[in-house]
Write a protein that holds these residues in place. Structure first.
Motif, PDB file in Angstrom:
ATOM      1  N   PHE A  50       0.843  -1.200   0.000  1.00  0.00           N
ATOM      2  CA  PHE A  50       0.000   0.000   0.000  1.00  0.00           C
ATOM      3  C   PHE A  50       0.875   1.246   0.000  1.00  0.00           C
ATOM      4  CE2 PHE A  50      -2.127   3.489   2.081  1.00  0.00           C
ATOM      5  CZ  PHE A  50      -3.395   3.479   1.542  1.00  0.00           C
ATOM      6  N   PHE A  51       1.878   1.265   0.867  1.00  0.00           N
ATOM      7  CA  PHE A  51       2.734   2.443   1.009  1.00  0.00           C
ATOM      8  C   PHE A  51       3.706   2.584  -0.168  1.00  0.00           C
ATOM      9  CE2 PHE A  51       1.306   1.155   5.169  1.00  0.00           C
ATOM     10  CZ  PHE A  51       0.915   2.356   5.744  1.00  0.00           C
ATOM     11  N   LYS A  52       4.165   1.460  -0.708  1.00  0.00           N
ATOM     12  CA  LYS A  52       5.107   1.515  -1.821  1.00  0.00           C
ATOM     13  C   LYS A  52       4.443   1.966  -3.118  1.00  0.00           C
ATOM     14  CE  LYS A  52       8.536  -1.577  -1.798  1.00  0.00           C
ATOM     15  NZ  LYS A  52       9.252  -2.871  -1.794  1.00  0.00           N
ATOM     16  N   LEU A  53       3.180   1.614  -3.287  1.00  0.00           N
ATOM     17  CA  LEU A  53       2.488   1.950  -4.534  1.00  0.00           C
ATOM     18  C   LEU A  53       1.846   3.331  -4.511  1.00  0.00           C
ATOM     19  CD1 LEU A  53       0.763  -1.467  -5.344  1.00  0.00           C
ATOM     20  CD2 LEU A  53       2.718  -0.438  -6.531  1.00  0.00           C
ATOM     21  N   GLY A 155       8.559  -2.705  -6.430  1.00  0.00           N
ATOM     22  CA  GLY A 155       8.035  -1.358  -6.242  1.00  0.00           C
ATOM     23  C   GLY A 155       9.015  -0.359  -5.674  1.00  0.00           C
ATOM     24  N   THR A 156      10.264  -0.751  -5.438  1.00  0.00           N
ATOM     25  CA  THR A 156      11.194   0.138  -4.752  1.00  0.00           C
ATOM     26  C   THR A 156      11.776   1.198  -5.671  1.00  0.00           C
ATOM     27  OG1 THR A 156      11.793  -1.438  -3.039  1.00  0.00           O
ATOM     28  CG2 THR A 156      13.397   0.260  -3.533  1.00  0.00           C
ATOM     29  N   ASN A 157      11.480   2.437  -5.369  1.00  0.00           N
ATOM     30  CA  ASN A 157      12.085   3.616  -5.975  1.00  0.00           C
ATOM     31  C   ASN A 157      11.868   4.777  -5.009  1.00  0.00           C
ATOM     32  OD1 ASN A 157       9.373   4.282  -6.292  1.00  0.00           O
ATOM     33  ND2 ASN A 157       9.349   4.010  -8.508  1.00  0.00           N
ATOM     34  N   ALA A 190      14.249   1.171   3.920  1.00  0.00           N
ATOM     35  CA  ALA A 190      14.818   2.499   3.698  1.00  0.00           C
ATOM     36  C   ALA A 190      13.865   3.591   4.156  1.00  0.00           C
ATOM     37  CB  ALA A 190      15.165   2.680   2.220  1.00  0.00           C
ATOM     38  N   GLY A 191      12.586   3.430   3.875  1.00  0.00           N
ATOM     39  CA  GLY A 191      11.609   4.414   4.313  1.00  0.00           C
ATOM     40  C   GLY A 191      11.517   4.493   5.822  1.00  0.00           C
ATOM     41  N   ILE A 192      11.555   3.343   6.482  1.00  0.00           N
ATOM     42  CA  ILE A 192      11.509   3.306   7.942  1.00  0.00           C
ATOM     43  C   ILE A 192      12.749   3.946   8.533  1.00  0.00           C
ATOM     44  CG2 ILE A 192      11.648   1.719   9.907  1.00  0.00           C
ATOM     45  CD1 ILE A 192       9.685  -0.101   8.381  1.00  0.00           C
ATOM     46  N   ILE A 193      13.905   3.656   7.971  1.00  0.00           N
ATOM     47  CA  ILE A 193      15.150   4.269   8.448  1.00  0.00           C
ATOM     48  C   ILE A 193      15.089   5.788   8.321  1.00  0.00           C
ATOM     49  CG2 ILE A 193      17.620   4.516   7.993  1.00  0.00           C
ATOM     50  CD1 ILE A 193      17.553   1.550   7.074  1.00  0.00           C
ATOM     51  N   GLU A 194      14.609   6.264   7.193  1.00  0.00           N
ATOM     52  CA  GLU A 194      14.557   7.705   6.958  1.00  0.00           C
ATOM     53  C   GLU A 194      13.595   8.412   7.910  1.00  0.00           C
ATOM     54  OE1 GLU A 194      16.297  10.034   4.297  1.00  0.00           O
ATOM     55  OE2 GLU A 194      17.351   8.569   5.541  1.00  0.00           O
ATOM     56  N   SER A 195      12.543   7.727   8.352  1.00  0.00           N
ATOM     57  CA  SER A 195      11.553   8.379   9.208  1.00  0.00           C
ATOM     58  C   SER A 195      11.822   8.176  10.695  1.00  0.00           C
ATOM     59  CB  SER A 195      10.153   7.871   8.879  1.00  0.00           C
ATOM     60  OG  SER A 195      10.040   6.479   9.129  1.00  0.00           O
ATOM     61  N   CYS A 196      12.696   7.232  11.063  1.00  0.00           N
ATOM     62  CA  CYS A 196      12.933   6.945  12.476  1.00  0.00           C
ATOM     63  C   CYS A 196      13.836   8.005  13.097  1.00  0.00           C
ATOM     64  CB  CYS A 196      13.565   5.561  12.638  1.00  0.00           C
ATOM     65  SG  CYS A 196      15.314   5.476  12.202  1.00  0.00           S
ATOM     66  N   THR A 197      13.968   7.954  14.414  1.00  0.00           N
ATOM     67  CA  THR A 197      14.876   8.853  15.113  1.00  0.00           C
ATOM     68  C   THR A 197      16.254   8.201  15.200  1.00  0.00           C
ATOM     69  OG1 THR A 197      14.500   7.995  17.353  1.00  0.00           O
ATOM     70  CG2 THR A 197      12.908   9.615  16.507  1.00  0.00           C
ATOM     71  N   GLU A 198      17.270   9.002  15.443  1.00  0.00           N
ATOM     72  CA  GLU A 198      18.634   8.482  15.528  1.00  0.00           C
ATOM     73  C   GLU A 198      18.813   7.552  16.727  1.00  0.00           C
ATOM     74  OE1 GLU A 198      20.984   8.770  13.427  1.00  0.00           O
ATOM     75  OE2 GLU A 198      20.558  10.510  12.161  1.00  0.00           O
ATOM     76  N   GLU A 216      22.215  -1.209  -1.435  1.00  0.00           N
ATOM     77  CA  GLU A 216      20.943  -0.650  -1.894  1.00  0.00           C
ATOM     78  C   GLU A 216      20.392   0.355  -0.885  1.00  0.00           C
ATOM     79  OE1 GLU A 216      19.379  -1.225  -4.821  1.00  0.00           O
ATOM     80  OE2 GLU A 216      21.115  -2.413  -5.415  1.00  0.00           O
ATOM     81  N   ILE A 217      20.407  -0.010   0.381  1.00  0.00           N
ATOM     82  CA  ILE A 217      19.878   0.871   1.426  1.00  0.00           C
ATOM     83  C   ILE A 217      20.707   2.142   1.541  1.00  0.00           C
ATOM     84  CG2 ILE A 217      19.350   1.083   3.881  1.00  0.00           C
ATOM     85  CD1 ILE A 217      17.512  -0.851   2.422  1.00  0.00           C
ATOM     86  N   GLN A 218      22.014   2.013   1.423  1.00  0.00           N
ATOM     87  CA  GLN A 218      22.898   3.168   1.573  1.00  0.00           C
ATOM     88  C   GLN A 218      22.682   4.221   0.494  1.00  0.00           C
ATOM     89  OE1 GLN A 218      26.674   1.141   1.697  1.00  0.00           O
ATOM     90  NE2 GLN A 218      26.655   0.968   3.935  1.00  0.00           N
TER      91      GLN A 218
END
Length: 301
Positions: A50-53, A155-157, A190-198, A216-218
């Motif tokens: 759902f979130f990827k599309l 769906g990853t982009n 990657a999306g979860i990493i970008e939205s999480c806190t340090e 890929e994640i990097q």
């Protein structure tokens, strides 16, 4: 989100089909694991799909495309979800399916479902499928399907990662020190990493063998508070072991939560093993992302 063109009608359609996401907490060796049930988002556009599309379809509509074209195997959750979403949003859809021999066999449940959503198939050999990211292959697709928006395998982009940044909410960022997620192509993680806190630690449980997913994640994040393990992939993508099947049966009988053998079963097996090893303890509040994929569940379970 404002940096991308948004087609508000399509955005509204996604809002209409989204359901409230329930949480379910289980106990294992006196450690509480809270599960975010993305498998409950929608019956067909399930879990992380759902979130990827979401923003891929919004972007495609904003550019005036008439259809979408994407890639997947015969049991691909992504193929099923994309086919359903395309029909809901009045897009044509084409699935490029790995395995040219499949065109001479009866369609399995996944492809039958996609066909019912009016998706057309292009079956290609495994050798051709490996060329799907080459310039020559992509240019031919663009020529053959000029009115179709291309969504990559899984769906990853950048639009998928934009959508997956919406998986965690404010409460998730405040209440959990550890977040666990299954990994296929890497977009959800990657999306979860970008939205999480340090301060949060992100564990990725790879469904594939090898360390290429780190690269890929990097490409999508500069954060360092994450790691991926392939220790629980059971030998590779879609490979299963008797230990995995036994674990899934035990988990479902004990907690009443359905899993599948490609992603979520391997993730929870890994979480339980890390707890057994003392690498996850009761000082850490754990949030596990149930990424759906139940349409690909094996009859062996």
């Amino acid at each position: 989100m404002s940096q991308y063109p948004i087609h508000h009608e399509t955005q509204h359609n996604f809002k209409c089909i989204e359901q409230a996401i329930p949480y379910q907490t289980i106990q294992y060796k006196n450690i509480a694991i809270t599960i975010k049930r993305l498998d409950q988002v929608h019956p067909a556009i399930s879990g992380n799909k759902f979130f990827k599309l979401k923003y891929n379809f919004i972007h495609a509509k904003s550019l005036g495309y008439q259809g979408v074209i994407t890639f997947g195997g015969a049991y691909s959750n992504h193929i099923a979800a994309t086919a359903f979403a395309a029909k809901v949003f009045d897009f044509k859809s084409v699935g490029i399916i790995r395995g040219e021999e499949l065109q001479h066999k009866p369609l399995n449940s996944t492809l039958s479902f996609a066909q019912q959503q009016e998706m057309s198939f292009l079956f290609v050999s495994r050798q051709q499928y490996q060329l799907k990211q080459t310039l020559e292959f992509l240019e031919k697709l663009k020529k053959d399907y000029p009115e179709y928006y291309l969504i990559p395998e899984g769906g990853t982009n950048r639009f998928a990662i934009l959508g997956c940044q919406e998986i965690l909410n404010t409460s998730d960022l405040q209440n959990y020190q550890t977040i666990a997620c299954a990994v296929g192509t890497g977009g959800t993680l990657a999306g979860i990493i970008e939205s999480c806190t340090e301060k949060q630690k992100i564990w990725g449980f790879s469904a594939l063998k090898g360390h290429f997913l780190h690269h890929e994640i990097q490409q999508y994040t500069t954060k360092k508070n994450w790691q991926i393990t392939d220790q629980y992939c059971c030998g590779g993508y879609a490979k299963i072991t008797s230990e995995l099947i036994d674990f899934i049966r035990y988990f479902e009988k004990t907690y009443g939560i359905p899993l599948e053998q490609i992603y979520t079963g391997k993730m929870f097996m890994g979480i339980f093993d890390l707890i057994d090893q003392g690498k996850l303890n009761n000082q850490s509040k754990i949030l596990a992302i149930h990424s759906g994929g139940l349409q690909g569940r094996s009859p062996q379970i």
